[in-house]
Design an enzyme around this catalytic site. Structure first.
Site, PDB file in Angstrom:
ATOM      1  N   ARG A 107     -61.140  72.062  33.168  1.00 35.41           N
ATOM      2  CA  ARG A 107     -62.187  73.066  33.306  1.00 35.41           C
ATOM      3  C   ARG A 107     -61.854  73.933  34.509  1.00 35.41           C
ATOM      4  O   ARG A 107     -61.361  73.438  35.527  1.00 35.41           O
ATOM      5  CB  ARG A 107     -63.560  72.419  33.475  1.00 35.41           C
ATOM      6  CG  ARG A 107     -64.115  71.780  32.210  1.00 35.41           C
ATOM      7  CD  ARG A 107     -64.468  72.823  31.165  1.00 35.41           C
ATOM      8  NE  ARG A 107     -65.118  72.268  29.985  1.00 35.41           N
ATOM      9  CZ  ARG A 107     -64.499  71.967  28.862  1.00 35.41           C
ATOM     10  NH1 ARG A 107     -63.184  72.156  28.764  1.00 35.41           N
ATOM     11  NH2 ARG A 107     -65.165  71.492  27.822  1.00 35.41           N
ATOM     12  N   GLU A 159     -64.868  82.244  33.169  1.00 36.59           N
ATOM     13  CA  GLU A 159     -64.451  82.696  31.841  1.00 36.59           C
ATOM     14  C   GLU A 159     -65.639  83.330  31.102  1.00 36.59           C
ATOM     15  O   GLU A 159     -66.757  82.847  31.220  1.00 36.59           O
ATOM     16  CB  GLU A 159     -63.925  81.518  31.010  1.00 36.59           C
ATOM     17  CG  GLU A 159     -62.650  80.896  31.515  1.00 36.59           C
ATOM     18  CD  GLU A 159     -62.275  79.659  30.690  1.00 36.59           C
ATOM     19  OE1 GLU A 159     -62.884  79.427  29.615  1.00 36.59           O
ATOM     20  OE2 GLU A 159     -61.392  78.910  31.112  1.00 36.59           O
ATOM     21  N   HIS A 177     -57.456  79.519  27.867  1.00 31.89           N
ATOM     22  CA  HIS A 177     -58.217  78.327  27.463  1.00 31.89           C
ATOM     23  C   HIS A 177     -57.893  77.942  26.018  1.00 31.89           C
ATOM     24  O   HIS A 177     -58.773  77.742  25.191  1.00 31.89           O
ATOM     25  CB  HIS A 177     -59.725  78.569  27.625  1.00 31.89           C
ATOM     26  CG  HIS A 177     -60.527  77.303  27.705  1.00 31.89           C
ATOM     27  ND1 HIS A 177     -61.737  77.226  28.362  1.00 31.89           N
ATOM     28  CD2 HIS A 177     -60.306  76.056  27.228  1.00 31.89           C
ATOM     29  CE1 HIS A 177     -62.228  76.006  28.268  1.00 31.89           C
ATOM     30  NE2 HIS A 177     -61.365  75.274  27.593  1.00 31.89           N
TER      31      HIS A 177
END
EC number: 1.1.1.290
Length: 380
Positions: A207, A236, A253
């Site tokens: 993360r 993000e 990601h």
């Protein structure tokens, strides 16, 4: 039954159409109005599902087709009597493939022998545990930091400080949490980032906020000896472009975005919903997955393990393509960059896993068989 679902969840119709009407939305557009009449909510990690989002709605089941749950208000679900499910381990193999591909790329760029490095894996759950198995099967020196597992199991886990002091490569695989003894928000803050060994490599495919992105930018700017690979970013879909410019590899990601992993996540939530509704799970993922374009590989059992790893990994994935696409997306204004980040994920090309490969070893298998098994591939 009315289902509200992230439009980017694969195989939605195949698994859920028979339950009722499906209303598809971009994950970031799912709001209170969207769920006002929903019975079932299906999301990915981009949708924060809070008590406020669900307040007053008839939602009875929330399923996230992802490995993590930091975007779900689990306490709120419990208080409201809402059943929930995640897909633990669904994309773990894809993330491991991503890390291995990154290591091979870094070794090529830096001209180093991967076998001579010491590896630190922070977080030994579904992803980290599999990565540790592969690294050990290669015969490499691996240290593992996982405070919750150390408390529960004991064993040979080490502290994060020891990882920072001793490891040439650090790969992060923790969930994101802000509270408790094992909180991981800014786990690598400026103080810890400055403790990285000379020439260390840092990989984050967990993360974004596990690493203080501002501090990482400053440390990378000051220390040219360090290398960073980031698949996840604070804020993000907005990305710190200055930080991305300092990373040897950057991606939007997608570490766990293998075709197998994404569809496996959908299948796991389908099974959980069937259990919640008291219905048999009759739809099978194996009947829906396409045949891999690379189905079988033959290797000489006496092959060098790193060479064999390179053959198997590059056969399914090379992160440099994703890095190039990502960097092209970081042009234009902030709004354009945010849209491009999500577009890269929405239109991500099919990517298979090493786990889907069948491997034939010619000759005495020895240690190479252990590596193939650790990678999840099938010996034939």
């Amino acid at each position: 039954m009315r289902i509200v679902a992230d439009e980017n969840i694969p195989l939605l119709d195949a698994f859920f159409a028979h339950f009722g009407e499906i209303h598809r939305l971009p994950g970031r557009a799912i709001d209170r109005a969207a769920v006002a009449n929903a019975d079932i909510l299906l999301v990915r990690s981009v949708t924060p599902v809070t008590r406020e989002l669900l307040e007053g709605s008839p939602v009875r089941f929330v399923g996230t087709c992802t490995i993590g749950t930091d975007h779900l208000d689990l306490d709120g679900f419990q208080q409201a009597g809402i059943q929930w499910a995640s897909a633990p381990g669904c994309n773990a193999r894809g993330v491991v493939d991503y890390v291995l591909g990154s290591l091979l790329t870094l070794a090529e760029i830096e001209g180093v022998d991967l076998a001579q490095r010491t590896y630190g894996v922070v977080g030994a759950g579904q992803v980290g545990g599999r990565l540790v198995d592969v690294l050990k099967a290669l015969g490499w020196n691996v240290l593992v930091c996982d405070p919750p597992r150390k408390s529960a199991e004991g064993g040979d886990f080490v502290s994060l400080d020891e990882i920072l002091q001793r490891c040439d490569v650090i790969s992060l695989h923790t969930p994101l949490s802000k509270a408790g003894a094992s909180a991981t928000w800014h786990l690598l803050d400026e103080t810890r980032l400055r403790q990285l060994r000379q020439g260390a490599w840092l990989i984050n495919a967990s993360r974004g906020a596990v690493v203080d992105n501002t501090a990482l930018h400053d440390v990378l700017h000051e220390r040219e000896d360090l290398q960073a690979v980031l698949d996840v970013w604070e804020g993000e879909p907005q990305v710190n472009v200055a930080l991305a410019d300092l990373c040897v590899l950057g991606t939007p990601h997608i570490a766990g975005y293998s075709l197998d992993g994404r569809q496996r996540g959908t299948a796991q939530i389908y099974q959980a919903l069937c259990a919640f509704l008291g219905q048999p799970a009759v739809i099978k993922l194996d009947d829906l997955l396409p045949k891999p374009w690379l189905a079988q590989v033959s290797l000489d059992a006496s092959s060098d393990p790193v060479w064999a790893l390179n053959m198997l990994c590059r056969g399914v994935y090379d992160p440099r393509r994703d890095d190039a696409d990502f960097r092209r997306s970081l042009t234009g204004d902030t709004a354009s960059q945010r849209l491009a980040f999500d577009a890269l994920r929405k239109h991500y090309p099919p990517r298979r896993e090493i786990e889907g490969l069948k491997v034939r070893l010619e000759g005495e298998s020895g240690g190479l068989a252990q590596l193939v098994r650790a990678l999840g591939a099938v010996l034939v």
